[in-house]
Design a protein around this motif. Structure first.
Motif, short mmCIF file in Angstrom:
data_model
loop_
_atom_site.label_atom_id
_atom_site.label_comp_id
_atom_site.label_asym_id
_atom_site.label_seq_id
_atom_site.Cartn_x
_atom_site.Cartn_y
_atom_site.Cartn_z
N ALA A 50 0.88 -1.17 0.00
CA ALA A 50 0.00 0.00 0.00
C ALA A 50 0.92 1.21 0.00
CB ALA A 50 -0.91 0.01 1.21
N ASP A 51 0.91 1.94 -1.10
CA ASP A 51 1.84 3.06 -1.29
C ASP A 51 3.28 2.62 -1.07
OD1 ASP A 51 -0.26 4.78 -1.90
OD2 ASP A 51 -0.49 5.44 0.18
N GLY A 52 3.60 1.42 -1.50
CA GLY A 52 4.96 0.90 -1.43
C GLY A 52 5.34 0.26 -0.12
N ARG A 68 -5.16 4.96 -1.25
CA ARG A 68 -3.79 4.44 -1.39
C ARG A 68 -3.66 3.58 -2.64
NH1 ARG A 68 -2.10 2.26 4.36
NH2 ARG A 68 -0.04 2.57 3.50
N GLU A 69 -2.44 3.52 -3.17
CA GLU A 69 -2.15 2.67 -4.33
C GLU A 69 -1.74 1.30 -3.83
OE1 GLU A 69 -1.93 1.16 -7.93
OE2 GLU A 69 -2.57 3.23 -7.60
N ILE A 70 -2.50 0.30 -4.22
CA ILE A 70 -2.25 -1.07 -3.80
C ILE A 70 -1.53 -1.80 -4.94
CG2 ILE A 70 -3.32 -3.26 -3.12
CD1 ILE A 70 -5.77 -1.36 -2.27
N THR A 71 -0.47 -2.50 -4.59
CA THR A 71 0.25 -3.31 -5.58
C THR A 71 0.26 -4.74 -5.09
OG1 THR A 71 1.69 -1.43 -6.07
CG2 THR A 71 2.40 -3.59 -6.87
N THR A 72 -0.17 -5.63 -5.97
CA THR A 72 -0.16 -7.06 -5.66
C THR A 72 0.95 -7.72 -6.46
OG1 THR A 72 -1.64 -7.72 -7.47
CG2 THR A 72 -2.69 -6.99 -5.41
N LEU A 73 1.16 -8.99 -6.22
CA LEU A 73 2.17 -9.75 -6.96
C LEU A 73 1.96 -9.60 -8.47
CD1 LEU A 73 4.54 -11.80 -6.64
CD2 LEU A 73 2.81 -13.58 -6.88
N GLU A 74 0.71 -9.61 -8.89
CA GLU A 74 0.39 -9.49 -10.31
C GLU A 74 0.81 -8.14 -10.87
OE1 GLU A 74 -2.66 -12.28 -8.43
OE2 GLU A 74 -1.75 -10.36 -7.88
N GLY A 75 0.92 -7.12 -10.02
CA GLY A 75 1.31 -5.79 -10.46
C GLY A 75 2.81 -5.62 -10.66
N LEU A 76 3.60 -6.63 -10.27
CA LEU A 76 5.05 -6.53 -10.42
C LEU A 76 5.56 -7.06 -11.75
CD1 LEU A 76 6.31 -7.61 -6.88
CD2 LEU A 76 5.77 -5.31 -7.73
N GLY A 77 4.77 -7.89 -12.41
CA GLY A 77 5.20 -8.45 -13.69
C GLY A 77 4.22 -9.53 -14.13
N ALA A 110 9.54 -4.12 -1.90
CA ALA A 110 9.42 -2.89 -1.10
C ALA A 110 10.79 -2.46 -0.58
CB ALA A 110 8.45 -3.11 0.06
N LEU A 111 11.56 -3.41 -0.07
CA LEU A 111 12.90 -3.09 0.43
C LEU A 111 13.76 -2.51 -0.67
CD1 LEU A 111 15.31 -3.26 2.45
CD2 LEU A 111 15.65 -5.60 1.60
N LEU A 112 13.84 -3.21 -1.81
CA LEU A 112 14.73 -2.79 -2.88
C LEU A 112 14.29 -1.51 -3.55
CD1 LEU A 112 15.48 -6.31 -4.37
CD2 LEU A 112 16.90 -4.95 -2.80
N SER A 113 13.02 -1.19 -3.49
CA SER A 113 12.53 0.07 -4.04
C SER A 113 13.03 1.26 -3.23
CB SER A 113 11.00 0.08 -4.07
OG SER A 113 10.53 -0.87 -4.99
N HIS A 114 13.31 1.03 -1.96
CA HIS A 114 13.79 2.09 -1.08
C HIS A 114 15.29 2.02 -0.84
CE1 HIS A 114 9.46 1.97 -0.19
NE2 HIS A 114 9.60 3.26 -0.04
N ASN A 115 15.87 0.84 -1.02
CA ASN A 115 17.28 0.62 -0.74
C ASN A 115 17.81 -0.43 -1.72
OD1 ASN A 115 19.81 0.05 0.27
ND2 ASN A 115 19.11 -0.63 2.28
N ALA A 116 18.40 0.03 -2.81
CA ALA A 116 18.86 -0.89 -3.85
C ALA A 116 20.10 -1.67 -3.44
CB ALA A 116 19.14 -0.13 -5.15
N THR A 117 20.73 -1.29 -2.34
CA THR A 117 21.94 -1.99 -1.90
C THR A 117 21.84 -2.37 -0.41
OG1 THR A 117 23.03 0.13 -1.43
CG2 THR A 117 23.42 -0.85 -3.60
N PRO A 118 20.86 -3.17 -0.06
CA PRO A 118 20.69 -3.52 1.35
C PRO A 118 21.77 -4.51 1.80
CG PRO A 118 19.19 -4.82 0.04
CD PRO A 118 19.87 -3.85 -0.90
N ASP A 119 22.14 -4.41 3.07
CA ASP A 119 23.05 -5.41 3.61
C ASP A 119 22.23 -6.61 4.08
OD1 ASP A 119 21.93 -4.68 6.07
OD2 ASP A 119 23.70 -3.57 6.73
N GLU A 120 22.93 -7.64 4.53
CA GLU A 120 22.27 -8.88 4.93
C GLU A 120 21.26 -8.64 6.06
OE1 GLU A 120 21.84 -13.05 4.24
OE2 GLU A 120 22.91 -11.50 3.14
N THR A 121 21.61 -7.77 7.00
CA THR A 121 20.72 -7.47 8.12
C THR A 121 19.43 -6.83 7.62
OG1 THR A 121 22.61 -7.21 9.58
CG2 THR A 121 20.54 -6.25 10.32
#
Length: 163
Positions: A50-52, A68-77, A110-121
């Motif tokens: 919901a809004d990312g 709010r903008e809802i994105t489901t699995l189908e909305g990713l590809g 959601a994580l990668l949309s906000h942080n393209a280089t996340p660490d393992e934690t």
């Protein structure tokens, strides 16, 4: 009547505003990516964005999502053109039974949309609300790291284009 914005489109429903989003997605919109798992917000198989931001669609009433903008699995590809996270999960063969995978993919996206280089934690923290009972955790983590490479490349290209 509640109007929902789902995967870039709009959908009107006469359903009771207290109805959890999961039921509208599956029963009225024929979007089956989000799964019914526990119904208590403890397993993550119903996760949508919901809004990312990841939410448990089994707990969230549609009345809270009208603006709010809802994105489901189908909305990713699609099957023919999967999104980067979906592609990475396929390439890493991250699914065994597959029940947790939609929620894992949504949380990873959601994580990668906000942080393209996340660490393992950061990766483990983002995925922690989703349970996997099959034991494919290591493949799931590899898939998220693989998807991060794609997001990092996209971020670099976007940055070059703005300069």
């Amino acid at each position: 009547m509640v109007m929902l914005r789902v995967n870039g489109g709009t959908f009107e429903t006469e359903t009771d505003p207290d109805t959890p989003l999961l039921y509208v997605l599956r029963n009225e919109m024929d979007l089956y990516g989000a799964k019914f798992g526990c119904g208590l917000g403890q397993c993550g198989s119903c996760t949508v964005l919901a809004d990312g931001t990841p939410i448990f669609s089994c707990l969230t009433p549609i009345s809270m999502l009208a603006e709010r903008e809802i994105t489901t699995l189908e909305g990713l590809g699609t099957i023919d053109n999967p999104g980067p996270v979906q592609r990475a999960f396929i390439e890493e063969q991250a699914a065994q039974c597959g029940y947790c995978i939609p929620g894992m993919i949504m949380r990873a996206h959601a994580l990668l949309s906000h942080n393209a280089t996340p660490d393992e934690t950061a990766i483990r923290s983002a995925l922690s609300p989703s349970l996997c009972r099959c034991g494919t955790h290591m493949r799931i983590l590899r898939a998220v790291r693989r998807a991060a490479e794609s997001f990092e490349t996209q971020a670099s290209v976007a940055e070059e284009e703005t300069q």
